[in-house]
Design an enzyme around this catalytic site. Structure first.
Site, PDB file in Angstrom:
ATOM      1  N   ILE A 171       0.819  -1.218   0.000  1.00 20.12           N
ATOM      2  CA  ILE A 171       0.000   0.000   0.000  1.00 20.12           C
ATOM      3  C   ILE A 171       0.847   1.260   0.000  1.00 20.12           C
ATOM      4  CG2 ILE A 171      -1.983  -1.083   1.100  1.00 20.12           C
ATOM      5  CD1 ILE A 171      -1.054   0.070   3.761  1.00 20.12           C
ATOM      6  N   ASP A 175      12.807  13.428   9.653  1.00 25.02           N
ATOM      7  CA  ASP A 175      12.290  13.414   8.280  1.00 25.02           C
ATOM      8  C   ASP A 175      10.845  13.891   8.243  1.00 25.02           C
ATOM      9  OD1 ASP A 175      12.601  13.086   5.556  1.00 25.02           O
ATOM     10  OD2 ASP A 175      11.946  10.995   5.553  1.00 25.02           O
ATOM     11  N   LYS A 221       5.807  -2.263   7.841  1.00 24.03           N
ATOM     12  CA  LYS A 221       6.839  -1.626   7.019  1.00 24.03           C
ATOM     13  C   LYS A 221       8.040  -2.549   6.918  1.00 24.03           C
ATOM     14  CE  LYS A 221       7.667   2.535   6.206  1.00 24.03           C
ATOM     15  NZ  LYS A 221       7.927   3.976   6.181  1.00 24.03           N
ATOM     16  N   GLY A 272      11.752   5.390  -0.513  1.00 25.52           N
ATOM     17  CA  GLY A 272      13.155   5.103  -0.309  1.00 25.52           C
ATOM     18  C   GLY A 272      13.429   4.350   0.979  1.00 25.52           C
ATOM     19  N   MET A 273      12.510   4.454   1.959  1.00 24.49           N
ATOM     20  CA  MET A 273      12.739   3.823   3.255  1.00 24.49           C
ATOM     21  C   MET A 273      12.286   2.374   3.282  1.00 24.49           C
ATOM     22  SD  MET A 273      11.357   7.142   5.278  1.00 24.49           S
ATOM     23  CE  MET A 273       9.981   7.154   4.147  1.00 24.49           C
ATOM     24  N   GLY A 274      11.539   1.942   2.293  1.00 25.11           N
ATOM     25  CA  GLY A 274      11.076   0.573   2.275  1.00 25.11           C
ATOM     26  C   GLY A 274       9.683   0.459   1.697  1.00 25.11           C
TER      27      GLY A 274
END
Length: 525
Positions: free
Chosen positions: A21, A142, A44, A25-27
């Site tokens: 979903i 972030d 995640k 860049g983080m996963g």
């Protein structure tokens, strides 16, 4: 193999990954089922840097898990709820609430900018989340529209993805020419390679408010080099749409962290606007919003410009064959203090999550061949010490050694930062039991002890325990401090490594902690 029914994976023996979903860049974010409790959750799957050696990758995973577990302790209606942290087949996963609703970035993309009252409401919710996180020593790093979720039907604002934008123990601009983070929302002190504290999150909030009101960050440019130059060098011109919230936006987008609007004042101004429709006017701090002030040392101006050019050059190198790698990480640490001996010393952890990111977190690095080494070498600005107590590790230049019984300290000038090490024989129950005994004694050994948490973890394949807590320091002049303490057994000895620092400077402390833990090696002596 972590599979069930064809391509459907099950991790941790209970979480069935059903559909992607979100991706960034983080996963990857999965809609998942918790088969044990019969509920839907978001999972995640964190990205791990494939260019790392096996040892480096293991250290990266351990940092991510420590950080995720620490964030899981945060409790606030505007912070995503983290249910579990799982390591499956060498890859970290974070299990969170599954919220019905998209991100602020999704809303802006579909419906356009929000009105000033809604922007102020979102800002107040995020300030509430940051207040709780910062008090626990957790920085976000972030903050951007893609990491702000808006729950459908409730108007609840939820902040996700804590701590993942910065490689633990590294600055945003690395010596190798790399950039880590979301540049349009990254504070200039991080861009210029300096230490960054809680104020960096407030800068990001200022950029986010502008994006909410106009549809994009005020620092958006056609290239990453242009973005970096805009953040650290160009004159900052808040957009006309920000006029109703101008004192807040200008105060948050102050390049000097010491002059930046604080959390309390930002909250006061936003509440006043929501209540009255008019923000109380506040003159910007002297010297604010200029690219280079007369009182800014020339060497600092040169450092900023040099690092901007360094990253721009990295982009050119990337076009010529360098690697663009999207990397998600979590960081975190804290420490203990020297004056009153404690029965034991130990350590803690953290995380957050969910939603598609139109402004991805980017890591730019030069392609290079990595070779596995027993321990990372001392980072730039550090030196490797070989201590007579039987260990070696990297400490920042300028830190001096002090001995307190069995405990060795390496301390910064004025003892603001304290890296502690304790080497003993093995103890009954191992690291976990030792840490919990120390935590039970916390109120008697650390004045004002609070927010203590011991988490079972691992270190270089050894069982370990992480203890983290806040306390009042040994004098009123010290103020609130945060301690992070990692304990493990290896080769018939028990090792304790911790860092203690003011709560407001926890980001610097985490870098010191990561460098100490990652470079620590037992030795004869």
């Amino acid at each position: 193999m972590g599979t069930e029914g064809g391509n459907v994976r099950v991790i941790g023996g209970r979480y069935r990954l059903e559909a992607i979903i979100g991706r960034g860049g983080m996963g990857v974010i999965w809609r998942s089922s918790d088969t044990l409790l019969g509920r839907q959750v978001a999972v995640k799957e964190l990205a791990v840097d494939e260019t790392l050696s096996e040892d480096e990758a293991a250290q990266q995973r351990e940092r991510m898990l420590r950080e995720a577990r620490a964030v899981a302790q945060l409790r606030h209606p505007n912070i995503i709820v983290v249910h579990d942290v799982v390591l499956h087949e060498g890859r970290p996963y974070i299990v969170m609430d599954l919220l019905d609703g998209g991100s602020l970035a999704d809303r802006i993309a579909r419906q356009g900018p929000v009105d000033p009252v809604e922007a102020a409401r979102i800002g107040l919710a995020l300030l509430g989340a940051l207040r709780v996180a910062h008090a626990a020593g957790v920085l976000h790093r972030d903050l951007k529209p893609a990491n702000v979720l808006l729950e459908a039907g409730t108007a609840r604002v939820v902040l996700t993805d804590f701590g993942i934008a910065q490689v633990a123990g590294a600055t945003t601009l690395t010596e190798s020419g790399g950039f880590v983070g979301s540049p349009e929302y990254t504070a200039p002190e991080r861009m210029s390679g300096g230490g960054a504290g809680a104020g960096a999150d407030l800068w990001s909030l200022g950029a986010l408010l502008c994006a909410a009101l106009t549809g994009e960050s005020p620092f958006r440019r056609d290239s990453l080099g242009g973005v970096l130059h805009a953040v650290v060098y160009e004159e900052i011109q808040p957009p006309p749409e920000a006029a109703p919230l101008l004192p807040v936006v200008r105060g948050l987008l102050e390049r000097d962290p010491a002059r930046r609007l604080g959390l309390d004042e930002a909250e006061r101004l936003l509440r006043a606007y929501v209540a009255t429709g008019a923000t109380p006017q506040q003159a910007p701090p002297p010297g604010a919003y200029t690219p280079t002030r007369p009182d800014m040392p020339a060497v600092h101006r040169q450092k900023i410009s040099t690092r901007v050019l360094l990253v721009a050059a990295a982009l050119v190198a990337a076009a010529a064959g360098a690697v663009l790698a999207a990397t998600a990480l979590l960081a975190g640490r804290d420490g203990n203090t020297p004056q009153t001996p404690t029965s034991s010393a130990s350590e803690p952890s953290r995380t957050g999550s969910a939603s598609v990111s139109p402004t991805p977190t980017v890591t730019v690095t030069r392609s290079e061949t990595r070779t596995a080494t027993p321990r990372p070498t001392a980072p730039t600005g550090y030196r490797t010490v070989r201590d007579a107590k039987g260990f070696s590790l990297a400490v920042p230049e300028g830190f001096t050694r002090s001995l307190d019984g069995q405990r060795v300290f390496y301390m910064s000038p004025r003892r603001t930062f304290r890296i502690g090490v304790r080497v003993t024989g093995t103890q009954e129950g191992g690291p976990a039991a030792a840490q919990r005994r120390a935590a039970a004694d916390g109120p008697s050994t650390n004045p004002g002890y609070r927010d203590g948490k011991v988490t079972d973890t691992s270190h270089d394949g050894h069982d370990a325990a992480l203890w983290e807590f806040t306390w009042d320091g040994f004098s009123t002049s010290e103020g609130a401090r945060r301690t992070i303490d990692l304990c493990w057994e290896e080769g018939g000895r028990m090792y304790d490594v911790w860092v203690s620092a003011p709560v407001s400077r926890i980001d610097e402390a985490r870098a010191y902690f990561d460098a100490a833990v990652d470079t620590f090696a037992p030795s004869a002596g």
